[in-house]
Write a protein that holds these residues in place. Structure first.
Motif, short mmCIF file in Angstrom:
data_model
loop_
_atom_site.label_atom_id
_atom_site.label_comp_id
_atom_site.label_asym_id
_atom_site.label_seq_id
_atom_site.Cartn_x
_atom_site.Cartn_y
_atom_site.Cartn_z
N ALA A 171 -94.14 -17.12 -62.16
CA ALA A 171 -95.24 -18.06 -62.39
C ALA A 171 -94.79 -19.51 -62.21
N GLY A 172 -95.77 -20.41 -62.29
CA GLY A 172 -95.47 -21.84 -62.30
C GLY A 172 -94.86 -22.33 -61.01
N TYR A 173 -93.89 -23.24 -61.15
CA TYR A 173 -93.29 -23.92 -60.00
C TYR A 173 -91.77 -24.03 -60.16
N GLN A 174 -91.09 -24.14 -59.05
CA GLN A 174 -89.71 -24.61 -58.97
C GLN A 174 -88.71 -23.76 -59.73
N SER A 175 -88.92 -22.45 -59.78
CA SER A 175 -87.87 -21.58 -60.29
C SER A 175 -86.88 -21.28 -59.17
N GLN A 176 -85.65 -20.98 -59.56
CA GLN A 176 -84.60 -20.64 -58.61
C GLN A 176 -84.03 -19.27 -58.94
N LEU A 177 -84.04 -18.38 -57.97
CA LEU A 177 -83.40 -17.08 -58.09
C LEU A 177 -82.21 -17.10 -57.13
N LEU A 178 -81.01 -17.08 -57.67
CA LEU A 178 -79.80 -17.34 -56.88
C LEU A 178 -78.84 -16.17 -57.02
N THR A 179 -78.70 -15.39 -55.96
CA THR A 179 -77.84 -14.21 -56.04
C THR A 179 -76.40 -14.50 -55.66
N HIS A 180 -76.11 -15.65 -55.09
CA HIS A 180 -74.73 -15.91 -54.68
C HIS A 180 -74.19 -17.19 -55.31
N SER A 181 -72.88 -17.22 -55.44
CA SER A 181 -72.19 -18.38 -56.02
C SER A 181 -70.73 -18.31 -55.59
N ILE A 182 -69.94 -19.29 -56.01
CA ILE A 182 -68.51 -19.31 -55.70
C ILE A 182 -67.73 -18.69 -56.86
N ASP A 183 -66.91 -17.73 -56.55
CA ASP A 183 -65.97 -17.15 -57.52
C ASP A 183 -64.72 -18.02 -57.51
N VAL A 184 -64.57 -18.84 -58.56
CA VAL A 184 -63.45 -19.80 -58.56
C VAL A 184 -62.10 -19.11 -58.71
N TYR A 185 -62.07 -17.93 -59.34
CA TYR A 185 -60.80 -17.21 -59.52
C TYR A 185 -60.31 -16.64 -58.19
N ALA A 186 -61.24 -16.08 -57.42
CA ALA A 186 -60.86 -15.48 -56.14
C ALA A 186 -60.97 -16.47 -54.98
N ASN A 187 -61.58 -17.64 -55.26
CA ASN A 187 -61.78 -18.67 -54.23
C ASN A 187 -62.53 -18.11 -53.03
N ARG A 188 -63.71 -17.55 -53.32
CA ARG A 188 -64.53 -17.00 -52.25
C ARG A 188 -66.00 -16.95 -52.70
N GLN A 189 -66.90 -16.84 -51.72
CA GLN A 189 -68.31 -16.62 -52.02
C GLN A 189 -68.49 -15.20 -52.54
N ASP A 190 -69.32 -15.08 -53.57
CA ASP A 190 -69.60 -13.76 -54.14
C ASP A 190 -71.11 -13.64 -54.36
N SER A 191 -71.60 -12.42 -54.45
CA SER A 191 -73.03 -12.23 -54.67
C SER A 191 -73.28 -11.01 -55.53
N LYS A 192 -74.37 -11.08 -56.30
CA LYS A 192 -74.79 -9.97 -57.14
C LYS A 192 -76.31 -9.90 -57.13
N PRO A 193 -76.88 -8.70 -57.26
CA PRO A 193 -78.34 -8.56 -57.20
C PRO A 193 -79.02 -9.08 -58.46
N ILE A 194 -80.31 -9.29 -58.35
CA ILE A 194 -81.19 -9.68 -59.45
C ILE A 194 -82.30 -8.64 -59.55
N GLU A 195 -82.64 -8.26 -60.77
CA GLU A 195 -83.73 -7.31 -60.97
C GLU A 195 -84.72 -7.87 -61.99
N ILE A 196 -85.98 -7.89 -61.61
CA ILE A 196 -87.07 -8.33 -62.49
C ILE A 196 -87.99 -7.13 -62.66
N GLY A 197 -88.16 -6.68 -63.89
CA GLY A 197 -88.81 -5.40 -64.15
C GLY A 197 -90.32 -5.42 -64.00
N ASP A 198 -90.93 -4.26 -64.26
CA ASP A 198 -92.38 -4.10 -64.20
C ASP A 198 -93.05 -4.90 -65.32
N TYR A 199 -94.24 -5.42 -65.02
CA TYR A 199 -95.06 -6.11 -66.03
C TYR A 199 -94.30 -7.24 -66.72
N THR A 200 -93.51 -7.95 -65.96
CA THR A 200 -92.77 -9.10 -66.51
C THR A 200 -93.48 -10.40 -66.13
#
Length: 220
Positions: free
Chosen positions: A128-157
């Motif tokens: 809903a609304g405006y200007q939300s960010q869903l971001l599946t990737h970021s920098i893993d500072v320990y491994a010094n690399r780009q990493d990604s993980k999924p996002i799940e938004i359930g039913d009737y949310t």
């Protein structure tokens, strides 16, 4: 690119046919795309699915919109296609970049949705609304690399305005994420209000709430 641009200029009745024929998309005759640049590798739009004006969706393996689902306008939906040869994400050989929206769910206006890893939105859900960010990737500072993980938004949310949801997060079904919250964990408890930075369960919401038993995605 020229082919995409020429198809984009066509009236929708013609554009749908060309997209199905030349892009191998699967767009139901009752589905519709407005004045938007929607070019994932694969696009599936089921019965009465809608994409409004001024949306951009590029660099994804797949987008699938369930029946009667909608994406309003002004949304930026992107990712990092698994078909691109790159040094990034080589440690994730099975990664896919896709956006799945369940039946009767709605994405409203001016959101940024990064599908480097999958984002799955259940049925009868609302971003809903405006200007939300869903971001599946970021920098893993320990491994010094780009990493990604999924996002799940359930039913009737219901996701409130101006939220941030990070890779690895799960918003359970029949739950609400309060406005301006940051969700960075995979929660399991349903029928909760999650809120804060970082978000955590604040209070219970009755399963009898009418939003949780809708038979149509439309909210009066």
């Amino acid at each position: 690119m020229l082919k995409k641009f020429l198809i984009f200029l066509m009236p929708w009745s013609v554009r749908r046919i060309l997209l199905n024929k030349y892009m191998n998309y699967q767009i139901h005759p009752s589905a519709r795309i407005g004045l938007s640049w929607i070019y994932p590798t694969k696009l599936i739009m089921h019965e009465e699915a809608r994409i409004g004006d001024f949306n951009i969706a590029i660099h994804l393996d797949r987008i699938e919109l369930g029946s009667h689902s909608s994406i309003a306008r002004g949304n930026w939906i992107t990712g990092f296609s698994s078909q691109v040869a790159s040094r990034h994400f080589q440690h994730q050989p099975n990664r896919e970049s896709y956006f799945l929206v369940g039946s009767h769910s709605a994405i409203t206006k001016n959101h940024h949705i990064d599908c480097t890893s999958p984002i799955i939105v259940g049925k009868f859900a609302t971003l809903a609304g405006y200007q939300s960010q869903l971001l599946t990737h970021s920098i893993d500072v320990y491994a010094n690399r780009q990493d990604s993980k999924p996002i799940e938004i359930g039913d009737y949310t219901l996701v409130g305005t101006n939220c941030v949801i990070l890779g690895g997060a799960v918003l359970p079904s029949y739950s609400v994420l309060g406005a301006k919250s940051m969700l960075n964990k995979a929660y399991k408890e349903e029928c909760k209000l999650y809120a804060g930075n970082p978000a955590k369960p604040i209070r219970d919401i009755s399963r009898d709430a009418k939003y949780f038993s809708r038979e149509s995605g439309f909210v009066d």
